[in-house]
Design an enzyme around this catalytic site. Structure first.
Site, mmCIF file in Angstrom:
data_model
loop_
_atom_site.group_PDB
_atom_site.id
_atom_site.type_symbol
_atom_site.label_atom_id
_atom_site.label_comp_id
_atom_site.label_asym_id
_atom_site.label_seq_id
_atom_site.Cartn_x
_atom_site.Cartn_y
_atom_site.Cartn_z
ATOM 1 C CB VAL A 295 72.867 63.422 30.092
ATOM 2 C CG1 VAL A 295 72.998 61.926 30.208
ATOM 3 C CG2 VAL A 295 72.622 63.802 28.645
ATOM 4 C CG ASP A 296 69.237 61.476 35.982
ATOM 5 O OD1 ASP A 296 70.191 60.844 36.450
ATOM 6 O OD2 ASP A 296 68.164 61.615 36.591
ATOM 7 C CE LYS B 56 56.840 72.833 28.773
ATOM 8 N NZ LYS B 56 56.033 73.251 29.959
ATOM 9 C CE LYS C 142 70.200 64.779 37.505
ATOM 10 N NZ LYS C 142 69.109 64.733 38.486
ATOM 11 N N GLY D 299 70.579 58.957 30.904
ATOM 12 C CA GLY D 299 71.010 58.885 29.513
ATOM 13 C C GLY D 299 69.955 58.289 28.594
ATOM 14 C CB THR E 287 66.109 61.683 27.375
ATOM 15 O OG1 THR E 287 65.331 61.410 28.537
ATOM 16 C CG2 THR E 287 65.353 62.631 26.463
ATOM 17 C CD GLU F 38 68.201 66.770 26.689
ATOM 18 O OE1 GLU F 38 67.631 67.876 26.711
ATOM 19 O OE2 GLU F 38 67.593 65.679 26.682
ATOM 20 C CG ASP F 39 67.725 70.160 29.797
ATOM 21 O OD1 ASP F 39 67.875 69.015 29.312
ATOM 22 O OD2 ASP F 39 66.681 70.505 30.378
HETATM 23 P P1 IMP Z 1 67.535 60.928 31.392
HETATM 24 O O1 IMP Z 1 66.739 60.323 30.300
HETATM 25 O O2 IMP Z 1 67.466 60.143 32.674
HETATM 26 O O3 IMP Z 1 68.968 61.222 31.005
HETATM 27 O O4 IMP Z 1 66.859 62.279 31.780
HETATM 28 C C1 IMP Z 1 66.878 63.381 30.972
HETATM 29 C C2 IMP Z 1 65.696 64.290 31.233
HETATM 30 O O5 IMP Z 1 65.237 64.229 32.605
HETATM 31 C C3 IMP Z 1 66.125 65.711 31.021
HETATM 32 O O6 IMP Z 1 65.937 66.091 29.681
HETATM 33 C C4 IMP Z 1 65.267 66.491 31.996
HETATM 34 O O7 IMP Z 1 64.034 66.810 31.399
HETATM 35 C C5 IMP Z 1 64.992 65.525 33.128
HETATM 36 N N1 IMP Z 1 65.891 65.712 34.290
HETATM 37 C C6 IMP Z 1 66.737 64.792 34.801
HETATM 38 N N2 IMP Z 1 67.382 65.278 35.875
HETATM 39 C C7 IMP Z 1 66.941 66.547 36.050
HETATM 40 C C8 IMP Z 1 67.241 67.588 37.024
HETATM 41 O O8 IMP Z 1 68.067 67.436 37.938
HETATM 42 N N3 IMP Z 1 66.560 68.751 36.876
HETATM 43 C C9 IMP Z 1 65.662 68.958 35.891
HETATM 44 N N4 IMP Z 1 65.352 68.025 34.966
HETATM 45 C C10 IMP Z 1 65.984 66.824 35.043
#
Ligand code: IMP
Length: 177
Positions: free
Chosen positions: A104-105, A46, A133, A107, A109, A101-102
């Site tokens: 990337v933490d 979302k 991040k 990565g 996803t 995408e909003d």
């Molecule tokens: P990744 O797969 O670790 O890069 O995480 C990506 C997904 O984690 C994003 O699409 C968000 O839904 C969620 N996410 C990660 N960090 C945050 C945050 O600081 N606030 C809100 N959602 C987050």
């Protein structure tokens, strides 16, 4: 100026900074795809809906919008596995696709999504991410990046904590308990 919500500790990216950067990103994308081919913008639900709405309204090139939903985190921790909850309505073969995408933490996803979409043979595949991040462990390019931010949980401008704070106009750090 309004006081910060008690759940939040500080503003990480202000509303003005976001609006300026979104305009710049839309300008870059419009320049890069000014050859007339229609873009296929894929928003990730979302969290990307607000970013996508602002970004696409600033694009000056033809574009279609579609959405995907992926399984996401529970609360503020990573569960690891990624899954498609809702897929695109159309095939993307031969299309110029931009993933919006909003955040990337780790990565995981974005990398998962990139791999899936690349397998569908688009003419091109790019990523547009509002905030990142961690920058060191990503194996795919982000051609259009809004901001690098510290590794803290942030909310606002589409980002949530347990579905709260999505509609704030800025991005803010959530207070830890
Ligand atoms: P990744 O797969 O670790 O890069 O995480 C990506 C997904 O984690 C994003 O699409 C968000 O839904 C969620 N996410 C990660 N960090 C945050 C945050 O600081 N606030 C809100 N959602 C987050």
């Amino acid at each position: 100026m309004n006081a910060l919500h008690p759940d939040l500790s500080r503003i990480v990216v202000s509303a003005d900074q976001i609006q300026t950067r979104v305009k710049e990103l839309a300008g870059q994308i419009s320049t890069d795809f000014s050859n007339g081919d229609q873009l296929y913008i894929v928003g990730i639900l979302k969290g990307a809906f607000i970013f996508l709405a602002d970004l696409t309204r600033q694009l000056t090139v033809p574009h279609a919008v579609d959405f995907m939903a992926l399984s996401s985190y529970g609360k503020t921790t990573s569960s690891g596995a990624v899954r498609i909850l809702m897929d695109l309505r159309e095939p993307i073969e031969g299309k110029n696709v931009i993933i919006v995408e909003d955040i990337v933490d780790t990565g995981r996803t974005l990398e998962y999504l990139y791999r899936i979409l690349k397998g569908r043979k688009p003419a091109s595949l790019h990523s547009c991410v509002l905030v990142r991040k961690q920058r060191d462990n990503l194996n795919i390019p982000i051609e259009y990046l809004g901001f690098d931010i510290p590794d803290v949980w942030v909310v606002g401008y589409g980002l949530d904590f347990a579905d709260k704070h999505r509609t704030l106009p800025y991005i803010a750090e959530l207070k830890r308990d």
